[in-house]
Design an enzyme around this catalytic site. Sequence first.
Site, PDB file in Angstrom:
ATOM      1  N   ASP A  81       0.782  -1.244   0.000  1.00 35.13           N
ATOM      2  CA  ASP A  81       0.000   0.000   0.000  1.00 35.13           C
ATOM      3  C   ASP A  81       0.809   1.288   0.000  1.00 35.13           C
ATOM      4  O   ASP A  81       0.311   2.329   0.404  1.00 35.13           O
ATOM      5  CB  ASP A  81      -0.908  -0.002   1.236  1.00 35.13           C
ATOM      6  CG  ASP A  81      -0.109  -0.077   2.543  1.00 35.13           C
ATOM      7  OD1 ASP A  81       1.129   0.012   2.491  1.00 35.13           O
ATOM      8  OD2 ASP A  81      -0.739  -0.229   3.611  1.00 35.13           O
ATOM      9  N   GLU A  92      -0.127  -9.109  -1.142  1.00 36.19           N
ATOM     10  CA  GLU A  92      -0.757  -8.549   0.067  1.00 36.19           C
ATOM     11  C   GLU A  92      -1.962  -7.673  -0.318  1.00 36.19           C
ATOM     12  O   GLU A  92      -2.086  -6.506   0.041  1.00 36.19           O
ATOM     13  CB  GLU A  92       0.234  -7.764   0.924  1.00 36.19           C
ATOM     14  CG  GLU A  92      -0.220  -7.625   2.383  1.00 36.19           C
ATOM     15  CD  GLU A  92       0.686  -6.726   3.210  1.00 36.19           C
ATOM     16  OE1 GLU A  92       0.576  -5.496   3.103  1.00 36.19           O
ATOM     17  OE2 GLU A  92       1.499  -7.260   3.978  1.00 36.19           O
ATOM     18  N   GLU A 106      -2.257   5.130   2.791  1.00 40.57           N
ATOM     19  CA  GLU A 106      -2.128   3.720   2.399  1.00 40.57           C
ATOM     20  C   GLU A 106      -3.464   3.052   2.052  1.00 40.57           C
ATOM     21  O   GLU A 106      -3.517   2.198   1.168  1.00 40.57           O
ATOM     22  CB  GLU A 106      -1.430   2.924   3.513  1.00 40.57           C
ATOM     23  CG  GLU A 106       0.048   3.235   3.674  1.00 40.57           C
ATOM     24  CD  GLU A 106       0.329   4.451   4.554  1.00 40.57           C
ATOM     25  OE1 GLU A 106      -0.646   5.071   5.058  1.00 40.57           O
ATOM     26  OE2 GLU A 106       1.499   4.800   4.731  1.00 40.57           O
ATOM     27  N   HIS A 152       5.741   5.354  12.808  1.00 37.10           N
ATOM     28  CA  HIS A 152       6.034   6.234  11.674  1.00 37.10           C
ATOM     29  C   HIS A 152       4.812   6.754  10.932  1.00 37.10           C
ATOM     30  O   HIS A 152       4.930   7.597  10.062  1.00 37.10           O
ATOM     31  CB  HIS A 152       6.919   5.503  10.668  1.00 37.10           C
ATOM     32  CG  HIS A 152       6.237   4.338  10.008  1.00 37.10           C
ATOM     33  ND1 HIS A 152       5.415   4.490   8.934  1.00 37.10           N
ATOM     34  CD2 HIS A 152       6.231   3.025  10.301  1.00 37.10           C
ATOM     35  CE1 HIS A 152       4.939   3.309   8.573  1.00 37.10           C
ATOM     36  NE2 HIS A 152       5.416   2.400   9.388  1.00 37.10           N
ATOM     37  N   ARG A 156       1.898   8.435   8.958  1.00 36.97           N
ATOM     38  CA  ARG A 156       1.673   9.847   8.639  1.00 36.97           C
ATOM     39  C   ARG A 156       0.526  10.452   9.450  1.00 36.97           C
ATOM     40  O   ARG A 156       0.593  11.605   9.866  1.00 36.97           O
ATOM     41  CB  ARG A 156       1.346   9.999   7.149  1.00 36.97           C
ATOM     42  CG  ARG A 156       2.562  10.313   6.316  1.00 36.97           C
ATOM     43  CD  ARG A 156       2.147  10.497   4.860  1.00 36.97           C
ATOM     44  NE  ARG A 156       3.192  11.136   4.086  1.00 36.97           N
ATOM     45  CZ  ARG A 156       4.336  10.573   3.748  1.00 36.97           C
ATOM     46  NH1 ARG A 156       4.611   9.344   4.115  1.00 36.97           N
ATOM     47  NH2 ARG A 156       5.214  11.243   3.026  1.00 36.97           N
ATOM     48  N   HIS A 184      12.539   5.583  13.289  1.00 38.50           N
ATOM     49  CA  HIS A 184      12.372   5.720  11.836  1.00 38.50           C
ATOM     50  C   HIS A 184      13.071   7.004  11.375  1.00 38.50           C
ATOM     51  O   HIS A 184      13.093   7.990  12.108  1.00 38.50           O
ATOM     52  CB  HIS A 184      10.867   5.780  11.550  1.00 38.50           C
ATOM     53  CG  HIS A 184      10.486   5.601  10.115  1.00 38.50           C
ATOM     54  ND1 HIS A 184      10.688   6.570   9.168  1.00 38.50           N
ATOM     55  CD2 HIS A 184       9.901   4.557   9.454  1.00 38.50           C
ATOM     56  CE1 HIS A 184      10.239   6.139   7.991  1.00 38.50           C
ATOM     57  NE2 HIS A 184       9.759   4.922   8.144  1.00 38.50           N
TER      58      HIS A 184
HETATM   59  C1  UD1 Z   1       6.629   4.983   3.922  1.00 38.57           C
HETATM   60  C2  UD1 Z   1       5.271   4.564   3.358  1.00 38.57           C
HETATM   61  C3  UD1 Z   1       4.471   3.810   4.411  1.00 38.57           C
HETATM   62  C4  UD1 Z   1       5.269   2.660   4.979  1.00 38.57           C
HETATM   63  C5  UD1 Z   1       6.594   3.187   5.500  1.00 38.57           C
HETATM   64  C6  UD1 Z   1       7.448   2.055   5.994  1.00 38.57           C
HETATM   65  C7  UD1 Z   1       4.077   5.984   1.770  1.00 38.57           C
HETATM   66  C8  UD1 Z   1       3.238   7.169   1.579  1.00 38.57           C
HETATM   67  N1  UD1 Z   1       4.506   5.759   3.002  1.00 38.57           N
HETATM   68  O1  UD1 Z   1       6.417   5.944   4.936  1.00 38.57           O
HETATM   69  O2  UD1 Z   1       3.288   3.299   3.821  1.00 38.57           O
HETATM   70  O3  UD1 Z   1       4.538   2.081   6.028  1.00 38.57           O
HETATM   71  O4  UD1 Z   1       7.291   3.845   4.434  1.00 38.57           O
HETATM   72  O5  UD1 Z   1       8.509   2.513   6.775  1.00 38.57           O
HETATM   73  O6  UD1 Z   1       4.357   5.267   0.829  1.00 38.57           O
HETATM   74  N2  UD1 Z   1      13.887   8.552   5.164  1.00 38.57           N
HETATM   75  C9  UD1 Z   1      15.273   8.488   5.130  1.00 38.57           C
HETATM   76  N3  UD1 Z   1      15.860   7.275   4.845  1.00 38.57           N
HETATM   77  C10 UD1 Z   1      15.151   6.152   4.586  1.00 38.57           C
HETATM   78  C11 UD1 Z   1      13.753   6.226   4.638  1.00 38.57           C
HETATM   79  C12 UD1 Z   1      13.136   7.432   4.910  1.00 38.57           C
HETATM   80  O7  UD1 Z   1      15.952   9.460   5.374  1.00 38.57           O
HETATM   81  O8  UD1 Z   1      15.752   5.106   4.335  1.00 38.57           O
HETATM   82  C13 UD1 Z   1      13.240   9.863   5.441  1.00 38.57           C
HETATM   83  C14 UD1 Z   1      13.373  10.835   4.243  1.00 38.57           C
HETATM   84  O9  UD1 Z   1      13.522  12.138   4.733  1.00 38.57           O
HETATM   85  C15 UD1 Z   1      12.029  10.677   3.545  1.00 38.57           C
HETATM   86  C16 UD1 Z   1      11.118  10.493   4.746  1.00 38.57           C
HETATM   87  O10 UD1 Z   1      11.844   9.669   5.644  1.00 38.57           O
HETATM   88  O11 UD1 Z   1      11.673  11.787   2.742  1.00 38.57           O
HETATM   89  C17 UD1 Z   1       9.755   9.919   4.454  1.00 38.57           C
HETATM   90  O12 UD1 Z   1       9.826   8.741   3.676  1.00 38.57           O
HETATM   91  P1  UD1 Z   1       8.479   8.226   2.925  1.00 38.57           P
HETATM   92  O13 UD1 Z   1       8.783   6.952   2.241  1.00 38.57           O
HETATM   93  O14 UD1 Z   1       7.884   9.312   2.125  1.00 38.57           O
HETATM   94  O15 UD1 Z   1       7.486   8.015   4.131  1.00 38.57           O
HETATM   95  P2  UD1 Z   1       7.544   6.983   5.341  1.00 38.57           P
HETATM   96  O16 UD1 Z   1       7.022   7.692   6.533  1.00 38.57           O
HETATM   97  O17 UD1 Z   1       8.872   6.366   5.394  1.00 38.57           O
HETATM   98  N1  UDP Z   2      11.892  -3.488  10.790  1.00 37.60           N
HETATM   99  C1  UDP Z   2      13.273  -3.550  10.632  1.00 37.60           C
HETATM  100  N2  UDP Z   2      14.061  -2.722  11.394  1.00 37.60           N
HETATM  101  C2  UDP Z   2      13.534  -1.819  12.277  1.00 37.60           C
HETATM  102  C3  UDP Z   2      12.115  -1.750  12.400  1.00 37.60           C
HETATM  103  C4  UDP Z   2      11.329  -2.593  11.636  1.00 37.60           C
HETATM  104  O1  UDP Z   2      13.784  -4.357   9.853  1.00 37.60           O
HETATM  105  O2  UDP Z   2      14.306  -1.103  12.934  1.00 37.60           O
HETATM  106  C5  UDP Z   2      11.055  -4.378   9.942  1.00 37.60           C
HETATM  107  C6  UDP Z   2       9.958  -5.129  10.656  1.00 37.60           C
HETATM  108  O3  UDP Z   2      10.422  -6.369  11.144  1.00 37.60           O
HETATM  109  C7  UDP Z   2       8.917  -5.296   9.554  1.00 37.60           C
HETATM  110  C8  UDP Z   2       9.086  -4.045   8.710  1.00 37.60           C
HETATM  111  O4  UDP Z   2      10.387  -3.539   9.023  1.00 37.60           O
HETATM  112  O5  UDP Z   2       9.205  -6.407   8.730  1.00 37.60           O
HETATM  113  C9  UDP Z   2       8.032  -3.032   9.057  1.00 37.60           C
HETATM  114  O6  UDP Z   2       8.352  -1.816   8.459  1.00 37.60           O
HETATM  115  P1  UDP Z   2       7.651  -0.457   8.857  1.00 37.60           P
HETATM  116  O7  UDP Z   2       7.155  -0.531  10.249  1.00 37.60           O
HETATM  117  O8  UDP Z   2       8.618   0.613   8.515  1.00 37.60           O
HETATM  118  O9  UDP Z   2       6.470  -0.360   7.799  1.00 37.60           O
HETATM  119  P2  UDP Z   2       4.957  -0.925   7.779  1.00 37.60           P
HETATM  120  O10 UDP Z   2       5.012  -2.387   7.996  1.00 37.60           O
HETATM  121  O11 UDP Z   2       4.194  -0.190   8.817  1.00 37.60           O
HETATM  122  O12 UDP Z   2       4.484  -0.567   6.415  1.00 37.60           O
END
Ligand code: UD1
Ligand code: UDP
Length: 373
Positions: free
Chosen positions: A97, A119, A133, A213, A215, A246
């Site tokens: 999602d 999924e 999502e 994390h 939104r 995160h």
């Molecule tokens: C995203 C997904 C969410 C998922 C989550 C898993 C969308 C809208 N959101 O949310 O569905 O549950 O990932 O974790 O698709 N950033 C870094 N390094 C990284 C990752 C993120 O610096 O490796 C920071 C960056 O500033 C980036 C921000 O996090 O712009 C947000 O990342 P983004 O993928 O837009 O949203 P998440 O909150 O990570």
């Molecule tokens: N996870 C990880 N390292 C961390 C936190 C989570 O590898 O420090 C793994 C966790 O086991 C799961 C996935 O990341 O498999 C979940 O990711 P996240 O919570 O970012 O996203 P969501 O599942 O909510 O989309």
Amino acid sequence: MIKNLIIFGTRPEAVKMAPLIKEFNKFSDKFDTKVCVTGQHREMLDQVLDFFDIQPDYDLNLMKVNQNLYSLTADIILELKMILEDFKPDYVYVHGDTTTTMAASIAAFYSGTKVCHVEAGLRTYNKWAPFPEEINRQITGRIADFHFAPTVISEQNLLQENVDPSKIIVTGNTVIDALIDSSKRVDDIDNEEINYLKTIVDCNSKLILVTGHRRENHGDGFLQICEALKEIATTNSGVQIIYPVHLNPNVKEPVYKILSGIKNIQLIKPLAYPAFVWLMNQSYLIITDSGGVQEEAPSLGKPVLVMRETTERPEAVAAGTVILVGTDKNKIVEKTNYLLTNNEFYTQMKSLHNPYGDGKACEKIVHFIGSIK
Ligand code: UD1
Ligand code: UDP
């Protein structure tokens, strides 16, 4: 030869697609499988790629600091055009999602490629939670040609939306495939992160593992979550909280501001998958808003308090291992304290459940694709 393009971009998609890539690659005489990462995440994606030894064929490297949904969506669609036109896959596989999922489905649709949704069918039917999502998953579901539903409940959701039953396959969740694979391998490797964790875990305390994390929790939600964690830590000296934070700045800033310097709270960087699984195993209880963690914890027999008002994963709530607490400070503190002090309730909650499959989800997906005429 069937040409597959597997597209993902964030940490959870990578964890859940890694076993599918491995499974397709076992049959390289039949499937030409390429991997495209959008790089919606960077460091957190790379941690998973490293552990599962995945070398993407295409890397769009799109992540920007504090990126927004508009430009991320547009960039993914535009960049994928070239790859779809170059490789011309028979099937595109997307997961779950995220923005990558939704935008990749649209790009695949524009190119006339069949879309396989892994999924599929999870729903809250509340368009604002999880945001964005819920709508990402619904859009992907409308586009998808094949729906790999993890549970019967997700299959039912799709049937209610008039999806052709012959296009829905109940597979279990591929996260269980990943969990089983990593649990086997983690004992064989000398893992630096796990060795580090062993130096910070306090064996005399009850460990609470925290992640978050979403939104819809940014802003006031995270302030309340942090205040709750602060109160739990300062009023329970026999508790240790470890929180791999995160990298989203909207999360990092309030968390480090409010929770730094409290002696029984350790704020650490996101962990690579095997170390995180190890830490889940050590924990007494998990507090999270993560989707994936809600699915993994029941298999590990860990009670979970979920900081959401609603969940698209009702199976673990029904099984009794997951309780929704939202982001209300008092509710989080009250439920945590109850679990810390009420042994009978705790024991009931931690009994092992696995509503998410038998670890053979990827086998089922590959078998299905291989049998399409
Ligand atoms: C995203 C997904 C969410 C998922 C989550 C898993 C969308 C809208 N959101 O949310 O569905 O549950 O990932 O974790 O698709 N950033 C870094 N390094 C990284 C990752 C993120 O610096 O490796 C920071 C960056 O500033 C980036 C921000 O996090 O712009 C947000 O990342 P983004 O993928 O837009 O949203 P998440 O909150 O990570
Ligand atoms: N996870 C990880 N390292 C961390 C936190 C989570 O590898 O420090 C793994 C966790 O086991 C799961 C996935 O990341 O498999 C979940 O990711 P996240 O919570 O970012 O996203 P969501 O599942 O909510 O989309």
